[in-house]
Scaffold this active site. Sequence first.
Site, mmCIF file in Angstrom:
data_model
loop_
_atom_site.group_PDB
_atom_site.id
_atom_site.type_symbol
_atom_site.label_atom_id
_atom_site.label_comp_id
_atom_site.label_asym_id
_atom_site.label_seq_id
_atom_site.Cartn_x
_atom_site.Cartn_y
_atom_site.Cartn_z
ATOM 1 C CG ASP A 1 -1.842 0.874 1.433
ATOM 2 O OD1 ASP A 1 -3.090 0.941 1.123
ATOM 3 O OD2 ASP A 1 -1.440 2.111 1.544
ATOM 4 C CG ASP B 1 -3.337 3.571 -1.483
ATOM 5 O OD1 ASP B 1 -4.091 2.667 -1.153
ATOM 6 O OD2 ASP B 1 -2.609 4.210 -0.659
HETATM 7 N N1 LIG Z 1 -5.775 9.844 -7.693
HETATM 8 C C1 LIG Z 1 -6.277 8.531 -7.046
HETATM 9 N N2 LIG Z 1 -6.692 8.496 -5.903
HETATM 10 C C2 LIG Z 1 -7.007 7.269 -5.480
HETATM 11 C C3 LIG Z 1 -7.286 6.273 -6.386
HETATM 12 N N3 LIG Z 1 -7.984 5.206 -5.658
HETATM 13 C C4 LIG Z 1 -8.155 5.700 -4.241
HETATM 14 N N4 LIG Z 1 -7.567 6.844 -4.054
HETATM 15 C C5 LIG Z 1 -7.330 7.626 -3.146
HETATM 16 O O1 LIG Z 1 -6.210 7.038 -2.334
HETATM 17 C C6 LIG Z 1 -6.361 7.377 -0.996
HETATM 18 C C7 LIG Z 1 -6.075 6.146 0.010
HETATM 19 O O2 LIG Z 1 -5.854 6.318 1.117
HETATM 20 P P1 LIG Z 1 -5.497 5.705 2.257
HETATM 21 O O3 LIG Z 1 -4.265 4.649 1.924
HETATM 22 O O4 LIG Z 1 -6.501 5.446 2.961
HETATM 23 O O5 LIG Z 1 -4.627 7.016 2.916
HETATM 24 P P2 LIG Z 1 -3.024 7.311 3.094
HETATM 25 O O6 LIG Z 1 -2.894 8.645 2.955
HETATM 26 O O7 LIG Z 1 -2.424 6.465 2.073
HETATM 27 O O8 LIG Z 1 -2.738 6.451 4.475
HETATM 28 P P3 LIG Z 1 -1.789 5.360 4.775
HETATM 29 O O9 LIG Z 1 -2.061 4.373 4.000
HETATM 30 O O10 LIG Z 1 -2.287 4.836 5.946
HETATM 31 O O11 LIG Z 1 -0.497 5.979 4.775
HETATM 32 C C8 LIG Z 1 -7.913 7.967 -0.631
HETATM 33 O O12 LIG Z 1 -7.745 9.071 -0.430
HETATM 34 C C9 LIG Z 1 -8.443 7.527 -2.054
HETATM 35 O O13 LIG Z 1 -9.376 8.624 -2.591
HETATM 36 C C10 LIG Z 1 -7.034 6.402 -7.696
HETATM 37 O O14 LIG Z 1 -7.456 5.743 -8.690
HETATM 38 N N5 LIG Z 1 -6.618 7.606 -7.923
#
Ligand SMILES: Nc1nc2c(ncn2[C@@H]2O[C@H](COP(=O)(O)OP(=O)(O)OP(=O)(O)O)[C@@H](O)[C@H]2O)c(=O)[nH]1
Length: 852
Positions: A728, A771
Amino acid sequence: MWGAMLYQVDLERQVAHSKAVGQSQSQARALSDYVGNILRQAGHATHVFKLKYEETDGAYPLARFATPGGLLDSVLPVRLAIPMAVYDASGKLADSLNGPMPTSAAAAPYFPALARSARDIDIVTAARASPHGSAWQIQVARRLSAGDGSFAGVVVMVIEPSLFIDDYDRLDIDERSAVVLLSRSASLSAGRLGESLFTSDTLEFNPVGPRGRRLAEVMPDETLDEVPRIYAASELGRDALVAVVGIPRDVALASFERQRLVYLAFALAGGALIAAVTAVLMRQSARLRASIRAAKEAQAMLRGAVHGSLDAFMLLTAVRGADDKILDFIIADINEIGAAILKLARTQLIGQKAFALLPRFAQTGLFGHYVKVLETGQTHSEEFEIRIEGQAPIWIHHQVVPIEGGVAVTSRDITLRKQEEIEIRGSRNFLQSLINNLPLLIYVKSARPKNFGQFLIWNQAAETVTGYRPDQVIGKRDAEAFPPGFGLTTPEEDLAMLDTPMVVDLPEKPVSRPDGSVRYLHTMSVPLFDADGHLEYILCIAEDVTRRREQDKNLREALAALRESEARVRTIADALPAMIAYIDANEVYRFHNASFLRDFLGGPSVLGTTVRSTIGEPRYRTLEPFIKRALAGETVVFEEVDESGGRDVAYQITYIPQTGDDGQNIVGFHVMRQDITSHKREKKQLIMLSQIDALTGLTNRAGFFQKLDAAMQNSTAKGALMAVMYMDIDHFKPVNDTYGHNTGDALLKAFSGRLTHTVRATDTVARLGGDEFTIVMENLARNEDAAAIAAKIVTAMRTPFKLGDVSVSVSTSIGLAFFQGGLLEPEELLKQADMLLYQAKQAGRNTFRAAL
Ligand SMILES: Nc1nc2c(ncn2[C@@H]2O[C@H](COP(=O)(O)OP(=O)(O)OP(=O)(O)O)[C@@H](O)[C@H]2O)c(=O)[nH]1
């Protein structure tokens, strides 16, 4: 010379004597015949009287019977004045004629015999002395019956020898001749010597010469008179009567005596002359005998003709009542054939009354006919049928002819002829009925010159179909019976038949009925010839083909419509991309479109051939179960891959069963065969596409699980070590938030690219979503190898990403789980990795945790 002459003279004397005896005997025989005849006729006369007497119930006087030209006269000449008498049942004289008769017959020898016997017989008594002393007599007596058949008395005829002697003028004899009638039984005789009559109870005649001589010369045992005679006798055969004729010797031998003188004068020449005369006389005698024989033969033949006739012949005497009304008929005579028909002996039938024989005589109408014939004098003839139970019917031709006092009936068995007639009539009726009831028009025209073309037969069907009745047609020609151009066989066609008589099949022609409607006829003309081979009739047999023509027309239209429809269907079917065929219940191709032939069979038409022979045994075995199911009524859809052409061609095949007209039985099935090779390929692509993450081009979540599942099965199968890595991006959200979603996407792409480059080509990198990423690594030598890659990834991600104008720094956290065979589910293995990821996050991120 004289000695010779005297010898010759003696010889001549003997010859002359013999001749004289013969002459006497001839006369004696004639006399005895006459007597016998009179006695027979007397018997007959009593019979005739009896009939009349009984018919009138006794009210028939002898005087009427003996009227000149009356009944008696038809049997015995009335002028003979034969004494007759009728005695009642007690023997008392009731009626008499021609002389005094005893007042009672009760003592007569015949009386008790006749009173006792019911049979119709006549009794001829032996000669006995006449009561009035004139001579002796013979009585012919017959029983008379009352209406109830009881004894009513007798009728008697008295025959006296004087009847033959007095009235005997038939003999051509000299007046000095002796004529004697002798009753041997009574030893009585009566005779005539010239003109003088005598009776005697002593006279006897004895044979002359040795017994057995041909000529029966006799001599009286007492001298009758002084005239020497040559006598000969002839026995009557019945009633012990003997007729004797004696011719004076000089008369008998006169010619001899004359010849003797001539002999004396012309000695030798005389002998020759006598011989010649003798020869002539002998010849005359022979001629006489021959003519007598011929007469007898003719009589016998006549009698034979009646009795030997094929016809039944019967003489019936009418029985009349007191009022002269005819009450019944009595059989006076009947031949053997007639007797056979009545099934009784001839002798039993003669004298029988018709009503006694045929109780239904009146009902049959015969009695009426007989009476009518007798009363009108008109001959009657008819044919009728006799039905006797249990026997085949008999047909009789009956002819009744009036005769004196009755009728003569001739009946002929015409059963055979009648049967033929009935058969002919039967078959004629059958033919007539056949002609009339046939649904075919039958008409016959004359082909004879005198009435050529004239209609002779016009049957029921001809009337029904044309609307013309037989009375409008028969006896007329076409032009007389029908309007011009009516349409039947024309006079021209009839004339052609006359030229060339043969069966002609004429073309179908319309005829116009009187009501204006039109019927079509198909006619055959047939020539009919007479016994000489000349054309006699033209027989026309016509069929009303109107309906058939309509049906033909409808059928043709229906067929055209069907062909048109089939052509349309074929056009459509040929234009369809699918291969279409129809296979019948016997698995024979009945229809296929162009595509079926071109794309599936790739050869000439297979219509009429079986599926098995067309596609070959191996392929048929594959299709057979589906064919059977379709023929059992099931719609079958299945796929088949044809590998024969070097490349796999996939077909989707649909079998649709076809029911017959009854809606029940399956008569075949339709085939729809579609090449789905490209379709399958696209589908495969689609499936593939569905396993790809659209943003990064990595395997998506579904692809990851499919790959993980396959890898785990492979690991279990081989016992190989594998690992699954779950990672992740740390703090990804702030990137999105800071630089926008597009930059976030760009980061996800850049991250996945760096990831792909870090691992081996055989490892599968997938994006699970957001992600989160995973990597499946197979065939690892050791756990550490995977851990080393995890460390390498963590390190690689620390380098900032240049995303357009911005540089973004992130890190990653990884969880690493291992598997080397076992019962673990993919989801559980991923969960383990997720747990380890969580631990890495907890440990401050930017690191990995492995289940070492
Ligand atoms: N630009 C983009 N953003 C995405 C996509 N899929 C998910 N996201 C965003 O990715 C983020 C994932 O957040 P998290 O992993 O929960 O938050 P983080 O900031 O990475 O937190 P930690 O993993 O705990 O470090 C969310 O804000 C989603 O809106 C995508 O396909 N494109």
